[in-house]
Write a protein that holds these residues in place. Structure first.
Motif, PDB file in Angstrom:
ATOM      1  N   ALA A 408       0.866  -1.176   0.000  1.00 17.08           N
ATOM      2  CA  ALA A 408       0.000   0.000   0.000  1.00 17.08           C
ATOM      3  C   ALA A 408       0.900   1.223   0.000  1.00 17.08           C
ATOM      4  N   VAL A 409       0.446   2.309  -0.640  1.00 23.10           N
ATOM      5  CA  VAL A 409       1.256   3.517  -0.732  1.00 23.10           C
ATOM      6  C   VAL A 409       0.508   4.703  -0.139  1.00 23.10           C
ATOM      7  N   THR A 410       1.282   5.682   0.319  1.00 21.96           N
ATOM      8  CA  THR A 410       0.740   6.968   0.770  1.00 21.96           C
ATOM      9  C   THR A 410       1.514   8.070   0.063  1.00 21.96           C
ATOM     10  N   LEU A 411       0.798   9.135  -0.277  1.00 21.29           N
ATOM     11  CA  LEU A 411       1.400  10.244  -1.025  1.00 21.29           C
ATOM     12  C   LEU A 411       2.224  11.129  -0.101  1.00 21.29           C
ATOM     13  N   ASN A 412       3.464  11.384  -0.471  1.00 19.82           N
ATOM     14  CA  ASN A 412       4.334  12.276   0.310  1.00 19.82           C
ATOM     15  C   ASN A 412       4.236  13.711  -0.203  1.00 19.82           C
ATOM     16  N   GLU A 413       4.631  13.929  -1.440  1.00 21.66           N
ATOM     17  CA  GLU A 413       4.615  15.280  -1.989  1.00 21.66           C
ATOM     18  C   GLU A 413       4.541  15.224  -3.505  1.00 21.66           C
ATOM     19  N   ILE A 414       4.133  16.349  -4.106  1.00 17.90           N
ATOM     20  CA  ILE A 414       4.068  16.429  -5.562  1.00 17.90           C
ATOM     21  C   ILE A 414       4.788  17.692  -6.035  1.00 17.90           C
ATOM     22  N   TYR A 415       5.251  17.628  -7.287  1.00 23.68           N
ATOM     23  CA  TYR A 415       5.925  18.761  -7.925  1.00 23.68           C
ATOM     24  C   TYR A 415       5.264  18.952  -9.286  1.00 23.68           C
ATOM     25  N   MET A 416       4.854  20.183  -9.590  1.00 27.37           N
ATOM     26  CA  MET A 416       4.158  20.439 -10.840  1.00 27.37           C
ATOM     27  C   MET A 416       4.815  21.585 -11.615  1.00 27.37           C
ATOM     28  N   SER A 417       4.751  21.460 -12.924  1.00 32.40           N
ATOM     29  CA  SER A 417       5.165  22.561 -13.805  1.00 32.40           C
ATOM     30  C   SER A 417       4.255  22.556 -15.013  1.00 32.40           C
ATOM     31  N   LEU A 418       4.103  23.704 -15.626  1.00 31.19           N
ATOM     32  CA  LEU A 418       3.206  23.824 -16.764  1.00 31.19           C
ATOM     33  C   LEU A 418       3.916  23.378 -18.046  1.00 31.19           C
ATOM     34  N   ALA A 419       3.356  22.373 -18.693  1.00 36.75           N
ATOM     35  CA  ALA A 419       3.911  21.898 -19.965  1.00 36.75           C
ATOM     36  C   ALA A 419       3.267  22.622 -21.141  1.00 36.75           C
ATOM     37  N   LYS A 420       1.955  22.823 -21.042  1.00 39.20           N
ATOM     38  CA  LYS A 420       1.252  23.500 -22.130  1.00 39.20           C
ATOM     39  C   LYS A 420      -0.066  24.047 -21.604  1.00 39.20           C
ATOM     40  N   SER A 421      -0.439  25.244 -22.052  1.00 38.00           N
ATOM     41  CA  SER A 421      -1.721  25.846 -21.652  1.00 38.00           C
ATOM     42  C   SER A 421      -2.505  26.251 -22.890  1.00 38.00           C
ATOM     43  N   TYR A 422      -3.802  25.936 -22.870  1.00 39.45           N
ATOM     44  CA  TYR A 422      -4.711  26.338 -23.943  1.00 39.45           C
ATOM     45  C   TYR A 422      -5.585  27.523 -23.537  1.00 39.45           C
ATOM     46  N   VAL A 423      -5.365  28.012 -22.292  1.00 40.72           N
ATOM     47  CA  VAL A 423      -6.192  29.104 -21.764  1.00 40.72           C
ATOM     48  C   VAL A 423      -5.350  30.300 -21.354  1.00 40.72           C
ATOM     49  N   GLY A 424      -4.079  30.314 -21.725  1.00 39.48           N
ATOM     50  CA  GLY A 424      -3.209  31.410 -21.344  1.00 39.48           C
ATOM     51  C   GLY A 424      -2.399  31.065 -20.108  1.00 39.48           C
ATOM     52  N   PRO A 425      -1.443  31.934 -19.737  1.00 42.54           N
ATOM     53  CA  PRO A 425      -0.552  31.649 -18.602  1.00 42.54           C
ATOM     54  C   PRO A 425      -1.307  31.706 -17.270  1.00 42.54           C
ATOM     55  N   PHE A 426      -0.790  30.913 -16.294  1.00 41.30           N
ATOM     56  CA  PHE A 426      -1.337  30.938 -14.924  1.00 41.30           C
ATOM     57  C   PHE A 426      -0.285  30.383 -13.972  1.00 41.30           C
ATOM     58  N   GLN A 427      -0.482  30.634 -12.684  1.00 41.74           N
ATOM     59  CA  GLN A 427       0.445  30.176 -11.655  1.00 41.74           C
ATOM     60  C   GLN A 427       0.120  28.727 -11.263  1.00 41.74           C
ATOM     61  N   VAL A 428       1.031  27.823 -11.569  1.00 39.39           N
ATOM     62  CA  VAL A 428       0.806  26.398 -11.284  1.00 39.39           C
ATOM     63  C   VAL A 428       0.740  26.132  -9.786  1.00 39.39           C
ATOM     64  N   THR A 429       1.518  26.871  -8.997  1.00 39.83           N
ATOM     65  CA  THR A 429       1.548  26.607  -7.550  1.00 39.83           C
ATOM     66  C   THR A 429       0.176  26.775  -6.909  1.00 39.83           C
ATOM     67  N   SER A 430      -0.704  27.544  -7.536  1.00 40.74           N
ATOM     68  CA  SER A 430      -2.037  27.728  -6.956  1.00 40.74           C
ATOM     69  C   SER A 430      -2.855  26.435  -6.992  1.00 40.74           C
ATOM     70  N   LEU A 431      -2.405  25.442  -7.789  1.00 41.01           N
ATOM     71  CA  LEU A 431      -3.141  24.195  -7.927  1.00 41.01           C
ATOM     72  C   LEU A 431      -2.598  23.076  -7.036  1.00 41.01           C
ATOM     73  N   ASP A 432      -1.544  23.357  -6.270  1.00 37.99           N
ATOM     74  CA  ASP A 432      -0.906  22.311  -5.465  1.00 37.99           C
ATOM     75  C   ASP A 432      -1.910  21.577  -4.593  1.00 37.99           C
ATOM     76  N   ASN A 433      -2.652  22.309  -3.789  1.00 40.08           N
ATOM     77  CA  ASN A 433      -3.546  21.682  -2.818  1.00 40.08           C
ATOM     78  C   ASN A 433      -4.675  20.904  -3.487  1.00 40.08           C
ATOM     79  N   ILE A 434      -5.258  21.474  -4.546  1.00 36.53           N
ATOM     80  CA  ILE A 434      -6.371  20.786  -5.194  1.00 36.53           C
ATOM     81  C   ILE A 434      -5.911  19.489  -5.859  1.00 36.53           C
ATOM     82  N   PHE A 435      -4.720  19.521  -6.470  1.00 32.76           N
ATOM     83  CA  PHE A 435      -4.240  18.301  -7.107  1.00 32.76           C
ATOM     84  C   PHE A 435      -3.796  17.259  -6.090  1.00 32.76           C
ATOM     85  N   LYS A 436      -3.241  17.705  -4.986  1.00 33.78           N
ATOM     86  CA  LYS A 436      -2.872  16.741  -3.948  1.00 33.78           C
ATOM     87  C   LYS A 436      -4.118  16.044  -3.419  1.00 33.78           C
ATOM     88  N   MET A 437      -5.204  16.796  -3.230  1.00 34.82           N
ATOM     89  CA  MET A 437      -6.437  16.193  -2.768  1.00 34.82           C
ATOM     90  C   MET A 437      -6.986  15.221  -3.802  1.00 34.82           C
TER      91      MET A 437
END
Length: 487
Positions: A408-437
């Motif tokens: 069984a596994v438990t999530l420790n941490e995640i790292y994100m960066s923007l590869a491509k956007s179809y809606v214009g630039p945005f701050q990826v760090t703002s999505l950390d908590n939602i994606f971790k959940m």
């Protein structure tokens, strides 16, 4: 980390006898490949095998058939005496002393000493043409010794087979007690039956021992040399070299590699050599390397099995965060403006195989993935929103359940960066908590459900693991276990 289990089974003697030969399998030629799985059979394991093996041989020897014996001898002053010994049956047989030895670099030797056999039969004589006499007798054979050497080879499927290469049986003492008839005949009988019984027993003992050893082969053929895991993968447990036999243990290396079903493509990495510690408190030790685990990751990634479509119905109903453009519009306003009131879908897939690392009491997994977000249009078409590079690490708990390695596994941490956007630039760090959940409530449970099903360990027939313990060591998992067989 430790896991223990205790199952008690009543085992059939013939099945149980084969278990200690399981670790003797070998292929005709070594391939030179390093092992992904190492196995050590200890003296404790050999002792268990000896006890069971002796019980099997004892059962086989009870089938000895002593043929009727008859003949004519001249006895002064009576003349010719016709005699016969018939109906001889074994009433007791014991093998009180035995030993199983390892011949370094060679094989296995088995010796039995001070065995005994008791028989009962009938005698009859005729002499002076008209005088007949008869009675019964009890015969005791003692100081019986048997020594044999067992060879191990490979059949055409890569599974082990065993055979007896040499055997010697020696009958020590024979004593006879006659009942009925004239006492003067007894000494005459003694010399006849002594020699006849020695010959009859010594001719039958070694073939019966050979049969007992040969009876193991059908059970050895049940070794899961190629064990199916699921619709994507199978794991190979063929030998990579001949077993290393020392005076205290048998050590062998199994391939221990996952493959895609029907496609044995090698991964871009190789096993690192490792040796098991010289422990002997358990019958059997199995070392599963990080290579074996990582070959599984390579296989599932190659099969495209490490991908998941995440939709809103996979998120708990009580969660305030929903998978829609309204929720994501809080963090990326242009999403809400361009695609108002739409549900969303996320595609998570690995970009390369995950890497497992074993350290003392610690298992970690490094994974590199992409997440593609889509808005779901009213006509069900998907409009891409953005693509993220997603990295992270998880901690894993591993354990043995029945004949499988699970976890069984438990999530420790995640790292994100923007590869491509179809809606214009945005701050990826703002999505950390939602994606971790999202990962914790959708991806991790799916992974754990599969890990809970487990992956097969090498096994023969109805083998069961007892008193099992698991340790995470540098570069491999060490499983120490005793063994029983389900009858």
């Amino acid at each position: 980390m430790h896991f223990s289990t205790s199952h008690q089974f009543k085992a059939k003697v013939e099945i149980m006898f084969v278990w200690f030969f399981w670790s003797l399998l070998t292929l005709p030629e070594a391939t030179g490949t390093n092992a992904g799985v190492n196995v050590k059979l200890t003296q404790k394991g050999l002792e268990y095998g000896r006890q069971i093996g002796i019980a099997s041989i004892q059962q086989k020897l009870r089938t000895i058939h002593v043929p009727d014996i008859s003949g004519t001898e001249r006895v002064d002053p009576i003349g010719k005496v016709q005699y016969s010994f018939t109906g001889m049956q074994i009433v007791n047989l014991g093998l009180p002393q035995s030993s199983l030895g390892l011949v370094p670099g060679t094989g296995v030797s088995l010796s039995i000493d001070n065995a005994f056999i008791s028989l009962h039969g009938n005698w009859r004589v005729k002499y002076l043409r008209i005088i007949k006499d008869s009675g019964s007798f009890d015969l005791a054979v003692s100081e019986l010794s048997i020594s044999t050497t067992i060879a191990v080879m490979s059949d055409d499927t890569g599974r082990p087979s065993v055979s007896m290469t040499n055997c010697a049986a020696t009958v020590g003492r024979v004593s006879i007690k006659f009942h009925g008839g004239a006492s003067w005949l007894y000494n005459l009988f003694s010399s006849f039956i002594n020699k006849a019984l020695r010959d009859a027993l010594q001719k039958q003992i070694c073939p019966l021992v050979a049969d007992s050893i040969a009876d193991m082969n059908p059970h050895l053929k049940t070794l899961n040399v190629l064990a199916r895991v699921d619709k994507y993968a199978e794991i190979e447990y063929s030998m990579v070299a001949s077993p290393a036999i020392s005076s205290t243990s048998i050590d062998l290396g199994l391939k221990g590699e996952f493959y895609n079903i029907g496609q044995h493509k090698e991964p871009p990495f190789s096993p690192t050599p490792f040796s098991l510690p010289s422990e002997d408190t358990s019958m059997l030790y199995i070392g599963v390397s990080a290579f074996t685990a990582n070959s599984a990751g390579f296989v599932y990634h190659s099969a495209g099995a490490l991908s998941l479509n995440i939709t809103d119905d996979m998120i708990p109903s009580g969660s305030p965060l929903r998978l829609n453009t309204g929720t994501f519009g809080v963090f990326i306003p242009q999403i809400a403006k361009m695609y108002p009131g739409l549900m969303m879908q996320l595609l998570v897939k690995t970009e390369k195989e995950p890497i497992l690392t074993f350290e003392s009491n610690n298992v970690t997994v490094q994974a590199s993935s992409t997440v593609t977000a889509y808005a779901i249009q009213p006509n069900s078409t998907l409009s891409p929103l953005f693509v993220l590079n997603l990295g992270g690490s998880v901690s894993a708990r591993v354990y043995v359940t029945e004949l499988k390695l699970a976890g069984a596994v438990t999530l420790n941490e995640i790292y994100m960066s923007l590869a491509k956007s179809y809606v214009g630039p945005f701050q990826v760090t703002s999505l950390d908590n939602i994606f971790k959940m999202i990962l914790k409530v959708t991806v991790i449970p799916k992974v754990n459900a599969r890990l809970e099903e487990g992956y097969p360990l090498p096994a023969i027939g109805k083998m069961q693991l007892v008193n099992t313990q698991l340790q995470v060591l540098k570069d491999y998992l060490l499983i120490g276990t005793d063994v029983q067989f389900k009858g």
